[in-house]
Design an enzyme around this catalytic site. Structure first.
Site, mmCIF file in Angstrom:
data_model
loop_
_atom_site.group_PDB
_atom_site.id
_atom_site.type_symbol
_atom_site.label_atom_id
_atom_site.label_comp_id
_atom_site.label_asym_id
_atom_site.label_seq_id
_atom_site.Cartn_x
_atom_site.Cartn_y
_atom_site.Cartn_z
ATOM 1 N N ASP A 1 -53.051 20.295 -14.468
ATOM 2 C CA ASP A 1 -53.513 21.297 -13.496
ATOM 3 C C ASP A 1 -53.883 22.645 -14.116
ATOM 4 O O ASP A 1 -54.582 23.436 -13.506
ATOM 5 C CB ASP A 1 -52.429 21.517 -12.426
ATOM 6 C CG ASP A 1 -51.062 21.840 -13.031
ATOM 7 O OD1 ASP A 1 -50.954 21.939 -14.271
ATOM 8 O OD2 ASP A 1 -50.083 21.978 -12.269
ATOM 9 N N HIS A 2 -53.411 22.909 -15.328
ATOM 10 C CA HIS A 2 -53.632 24.245 -15.919
ATOM 11 C C HIS A 2 -54.944 24.334 -16.693
ATOM 12 O O HIS A 2 -55.744 25.224 -16.488
ATOM 13 C CB HIS A 2 -52.484 24.591 -16.865
ATOM 14 C CG HIS A 2 -51.243 25.086 -16.179
ATOM 15 N ND1 HIS A 2 -50.522 24.318 -15.311
ATOM 16 C CD2 HIS A 2 -50.588 26.264 -16.254
ATOM 17 C CE1 HIS A 2 -49.477 25.013 -14.871
ATOM 18 N NE2 HIS A 2 -49.503 26.202 -15.431
ATOM 19 N N ASP B 1 -42.072 24.213 -16.040
ATOM 20 C CA ASP B 1 -42.866 25.286 -15.465
ATOM 21 C C ASP B 1 -41.914 26.132 -14.637
ATOM 22 O O ASP B 1 -41.088 25.593 -13.893
ATOM 23 C CB ASP B 1 -43.987 24.716 -14.582
ATOM 24 C CG ASP B 1 -44.958 25.810 -14.207
ATOM 25 O OD1 ASP B 1 -46.039 25.887 -14.813
ATOM 26 O OD2 ASP B 1 -44.620 26.621 -13.312
ATOM 27 N N ARG C 1 -47.805 36.219 -9.728
ATOM 28 C CA ARG C 1 -47.600 37.096 -10.896
ATOM 29 C C ARG C 1 -48.805 38.011 -11.085
ATOM 30 O O ARG C 1 -49.948 37.551 -11.010
ATOM 31 C CB ARG C 1 -47.431 36.269 -12.170
ATOM 32 C CG ARG C 1 -46.117 35.578 -12.166
ATOM 33 C CD ARG C 1 -45.801 34.886 -13.476
ATOM 34 N NE ARG C 1 -44.452 34.393 -13.355
ATOM 35 C CZ ARG C 1 -44.002 33.274 -13.878
ATOM 36 N NH1 ARG C 1 -44.793 32.520 -14.609
ATOM 37 N NH2 ARG C 1 -42.750 32.921 -13.708
ATOM 38 N N SER D 1 -42.820 33.055 -17.432
ATOM 39 C CA SER D 1 -43.040 31.613 -17.513
ATOM 40 C C SER D 1 -41.973 30.892 -18.341
ATOM 41 O O SER D 1 -41.162 31.512 -19.032
ATOM 42 C CB SER D 1 -44.409 31.341 -18.118
ATOM 43 O OG SER D 1 -44.319 31.365 -19.516
ATOM 44 N N ARG E 1 -42.916 28.842 -20.693
ATOM 45 C CA ARG E 1 -43.626 28.329 -21.879
ATOM 46 C C ARG E 1 -42.795 28.472 -23.147
ATOM 47 O O ARG E 1 -42.446 29.577 -23.578
ATOM 48 C CB ARG E 1 -44.993 29.000 -22.021
ATOM 49 C CG ARG E 1 -45.008 30.453 -22.380
ATOM 50 C CD ARG E 1 -46.402 31.026 -22.282
ATOM 51 N NE ARG E 1 -46.863 31.035 -20.905
ATOM 52 C CZ ARG E 1 -47.594 31.996 -20.348
ATOM 53 N NH1 ARG E 1 -48.005 33.009 -21.042
ATOM 54 N NH2 ARG E 1 -47.943 31.937 -19.082
#
Ligand code: MIC
Ligand code: SF4
Length: 658
Positions: free
Chosen positions: A64-65, A119, A379, A547, A549
Site C-alpha cells: 500500500d505504501h 506499522d 501526521r 513511525s 520504520r
C-alpha cells in the site's frame, strides 16, 4: 478482581511475566500484518531466521505504501512480497487493494485477538476491540515465527465518553481533542481504553479513526469495547462469526481517567507541524488554503468519503484549491462508485488517487511553496508532505470538504448558513461489498516448498548487527533537539523506494539536517566506521516519535551508530534500536544534555559490563572533559539482545542447543 478490557486480553495472551504495570511481559500474537515499506525487510529477516512457515493464526502482507513505481524498485518489492507470502503461509493483499489498516479492519480484525503490525498505525484494529500493536519489522518477523511479543505491562488510561457528537463534528475531532490533553509526549508504556455511555454512539470506522491516530499520543495502543455496534459492522462485512462481546468490568480501575463529553467536542485541527499543535477550527477559520487531500488510514472509510461526496454534490471546489481523494480500500472505492459518490467527487473537481497511502507518506501531491494544505491524515511532521517548510493542517473529512468549497479553513457547522448545505447523515451500510479477489491465499505447505521467491536486484539482504565493544569510543555525529521523529531520522517520501536496499537508503539518514558543501551524516558515519570508531546520536525528549520504520535504526547501524543518548525515547524506536544492537541511553540528569556538542569525542568505559547488569554507566566527554551518568532503562531480555549483538543473533543463539 475487576479488570480493564486491556488486561482481559493481555491475561488471555500472557506467556511470560506477570501483569504488573511497568514489568516486561511476553504475549502470544494471533495475527500479524506487514506493509511493503517495512515488509520487505521483515520478510528478509524472517528468512534469515531460517523460518519456513509462519506460525500465527493469520498473517497478512499488504502492498500500500510504495505504489508510484518510478524505476523498478517498487515492482521488484511487490513481486518479492507476493512470492514470499505464498511460500511461507501468508495472505497477500495486492497493490490497489487498499491501505493495510483499512483492509485489515474490513476483512480480518477480530475482537479480543492480538495483532502485531510493522506499522505504527496498527492500533486501528482497536476500533474492533482487538489489542493491536505497532512494532519494528524484526519483532513482527519473530511473531510470525510464533515467538511472543515483549512489551512493558501497560498502565491503562481510561477515557470515559458521555453524550453524542453533534452534526458536523467527528471522531477525528475527538482524537484531536485528546491529543490536546495528552500531547505526543510522556505517554510511553500506556494503553488508552475507551468506555462509558458515549462509546455506543460511535460506529466502528469512527472508533478506528480514534485508535488509529492514538498512535500520535505515543501510547502502546488504544482499544474500544466490542459491542452490538461491532457486531453489526462485522455482520455487514459478512464476518458475524468473528464477533465476541468484550468490555471492562464495571468496577475496573484505571491509572488515570479522562472524561470527554462528546456533545462538547468541536471541529479541531492539528496545526503545523505536530499532531498535538491543536486549535479549534473556529480559531483558525478564514486562513486561505491551496490544497485539500482526503484519505489515509485515519479517514478514508466508506462513510468518510460518502460524507465528503454528499457535501460536494452539485458543487465545485474553489478555483484556488487543488483537491485529491484517496479511498482507503478497494471496497470503499467500489462502494462509492456504485452509490454515485465517486461521480459526485469527480464532478466537483476531485483528483482521484488509487487506494493506498499516497500523499500521506509524501508520494505525490506535495504542496507548492507557502501553500496551506489541509489533510484528513494523522501526521503533519515538518516536511512529511515532501515540501520543505510545509504548512500542513490535519482535519476531519467534514472540515476538509467545507474548506475545499470555500477556499479557506471553514467550520463545517457554518456550511448551512453560508451555502445552504445540510448535514449528510451517512449510515454504515447493512452490507458492505465483499470482493476478496485481490487478497491471495498462501500455498498449502506441500506445494510451498518448491515455490520460487522472486528477488529483483534492488532487494538487498541487510547487513547483520555486530556485538557491542567492551568500551565504546566514538564521536557525536549529530546533536538534535526534542521530538525528533523517525521521519527526521529516516525520511520516506522521495526516498521510500530504497527501503529494500539499506546501503542506498542509508545515504539519506538525517538528510534534512545535512548542510550544503559539508559531508553528510552518512559520509561522516561511514568514515568513522572505517576508523573503527562508533557514531553517537544525541537527542532531547521523545526521540524516535512516529513511525515503526526500523530503517531508522537499521540504517544508522549500517553507518556505524552504536549508541543514542537522549532525554527520553519512544517505545517502538527504542525497541528497534535494541534489535539492531544500538544502545539506547537516557541522561540520568537531563541537564547533562548541555554538556555535549556536535563532533565531541565520547568514551563509554565498560559498556558491555554495564549492559550486562548495571542501571547506570559513565559517559566521558573527552572534548570538554565533562563526565556524567547515563541510565540504562532495559529489561533483562533487552540486555540479552544487546549483548548478543541484536535480535537476530539473539534468536539464532537461542535456537542453538546449549
Ligand atoms: C507512516 O505513517 O509513517 C508509515 C509510513 O506508515 C510508517 C511505516 C513506514 O515507515 O514504512 C509507520 O507509521 O510505521
Ligand atoms: Fe499509510 Fe499514512 Fe497510514 Fe502510514 S499513516 S499507514 S503512510 S496512510
Amino acid at each position: 478482581m475487576s479488570q480493564t478490557l486491556t488486561y482481559k486480553i493481555l491475561q488471555q495472551h500472557l506467556v511470560d511475566g506477570k501483569l504488573i504495570p511497568g514489568r516486561p511481559i511476553g504475549i502470544r500474537i494471533d495475527q500479524t500484518l506487514t506493509q511493503d515499506a517495512t515488509g520487505t525487510t521483515a520478510f528478509l529477516l524472517f528468512e534469515s531466521m531460517g523460518m519456513a512457515r509462519v506460525r500465527t493464526d493469520l498473517s497478512v502482507s499488504y502492498v500500500d505504501h510504495n505504489l508510484a513505481q518510478f524505476g523498478p524498485e517498487n515492482h521488484n518489492d511487490h513481486l518479492y512480497l507476493q512470492s514470499i507470502a505464498r511460500k511461507v503461509g501468508v495472505w497477500h493483499s495486492r497493490p490497489g487493494n487498499g491501505i493495510c489498516h483499512q483492509v485489515h479492519l474490513e476483512r480480518f480484525g477480530k475482537p479480543a485477538a492480538t495483532l502485531l503490525g510493522s506499522d505504527s498505525h496498527t492500533p486501528t484494529g482497536g476500533g474492533l476491540g482487538m489489542l493491536a500493536i505497532g512494532a519494528g519489522g524484526l519483532d513482527v518477523a519473530s511473531a510470525m515465527g510464533g515467538g511472543p511479543f515483549y512489551l512493558t505491562c501497560p498502565k491503562v488510561i481510561g477515557v470515559r465518553l458521555t453524550g453524542k457528537l453533534n452534526d458536523w463534528v467527528t471522531s477525528k475531532d475527538l482524537i484531536l481533542k485528546l491529543l490536546s490533553i495528552l500531547t505526543t509526549k510522556g505517554n510511553v508504556g500506556c494503553i488508552v481504553e475507551y468506555f462509558g455511555p458515549g462509546v455506543h454512539t460511535l460506529s466502528v470506522p469512527q472508533r478506528a479513526t480514534v485508535t488509529n491516530m492514538g498512535a500520535e499520543l505515543g501510547v502502546t495502543t488504544s482499544v474500544f469495547p466490542s459491542d452490538s455496534v461491532t457486531q453489526q459492522f462485522l455482520q455487514a462485512q459478512k464476518r458475524g462469526g468473528d464477533f465476541q462481546p468484550l468490555a471492562a468490568d464495571p468496577e475496573a480501575e484505571y491509572d488515570r481517567v479522562i472524561e470527554i463529553n462528546l456533545s462538547q467536542v468541536v471541529p479541531m485541527a492539528a496545526c503545523p507541524s505536530s499532531p498535538d499543535n491543536i486549535k479549534s477550527i473556529e480559531e483558525i477559520a478564514g486562513r486561505k488554503i491551496g490544497q485539500v487531500v482526503v484519505g489515509s488510514c485515519t479517514n478514508s472509510s466508506y462513510t468518510d468519503l460518502m460524507t465528503v461526496a454528499e457535501v460536494l454534490k452539485g458543487r465545485r471546489i474553489d478555483s484556488a484549491v487543488e483537491f485529491a481523494v484517496a479511498p482507503g480500500s478497494r471496497q470503499v472505492l467500489q462502494m462509492i462508485a456504485r452509490s454515485g459518490g465517486l461521480s459526485d467527487l469527480i464532478a466537483a473537481g476531485a483528483r482521484m488517487i488509487e487506494s493506498g497511502c499516497g500523499p500521506c507518506i509524501g508520494q505525490g501531491f506535495s504542496p507548492g511553496d507557502g501553500v496551506v494544505t489541509l489533510r484528513t491524515f494523522n501526521r503533519n511532521f515538518a516536511g512529511r508532505t515532501g515540501t520543505k517548510g510545509d504548512q500542513c493542517y490535519l482535519v476531519s473529512p467534514e472540515t476538509a470538504a467545507a474548506s475545499a468549497i470555500m477556499g479557506e479553513i471553514t467550520d463545517p457547522r457554518n456550511l448551512k448558513e453560508m451555502v445552504g448545505i445540510q448535514y449528510p447523515k451517512i449510515k454504515i451500510p447493512k452490507e458492505f461489498r465483499i470482493d476478496d479477489s485481490m487478497i491471495e491465499p498462501p500455498l498449502p505447505p506441500e506445494e510451498a516448498a518448491g515455490a520460487k521467491v522472486l528477488r529483483g536486484p534492488t532487494i538487498v539482504v541487510p547487513e547483520s548487527s555486530k556485538p557491542l565493544p567492551e568500551t565504546l569510543r566514538g564521536q557525536v555525529l549529530i546533536k538534535c533537539g526534542d521530538k525528533i521523529t523517525t521521519d527526521h531520522i529516516m525520511p520516506a517520501g522521495a526516498f521510500l523506494k530504497y527501503r529494500s536496499n539499506v546501503p542506498e537508503y542509508s545515504k539519506y539518514v538525517f538528510n534534512g539536517f545535512n548542510e550544503e558543501d559539508k559531508p553528510t551524516f552518512a559520509q561522516r558515519g561511514l568514515d568513522l566506521k572505517k576508523q573503527g570508531r562508533a557514531g553517537i546520536v544525541i537527542a532531547g525528549e521523545s526521540y524516535g516519535q512516529g513511525s515503526s520504520r526500523e530503517h531508522a535504526a537499521l540504517c544508522p547501524m549500517y553507518l556505524g551508530v552504536r549508541a543514542v543518548l537522549a532525554k527520553s525515547m519512544e517505545r517502538i524506536h527504542k525497541a528497534n534500536l535494541i534489535n539492531f544492537a544500538i544502545v539506547p541511553i537516557e541522561f540520568a540528569d537531563p541537564a547533562d544534555y548541555d554538556k555535549i556538542s556536535d563532533n565531541d569525542q565520547i568514551e563509554i568505559p565498560d559498556l558491555t559490563e554495564a549492559v550486562k547488569n548495571k542501571e547506570e554507566l559513565e559517559i566521558r566527554n573527552q572534548s570538554s572533559q565533562a563526565v556524567f551518568k547515563g541510565k540504562l532503562n532495559l529489561s533483562h531480555r533487552d540486555r540479552e539482545i544487546l549483548l548478543a549483538g541484536g535480535l537476530l543473533n539473539f534468536a539464532k543463539k537461542k535456537a542453538q542447543p546449549s
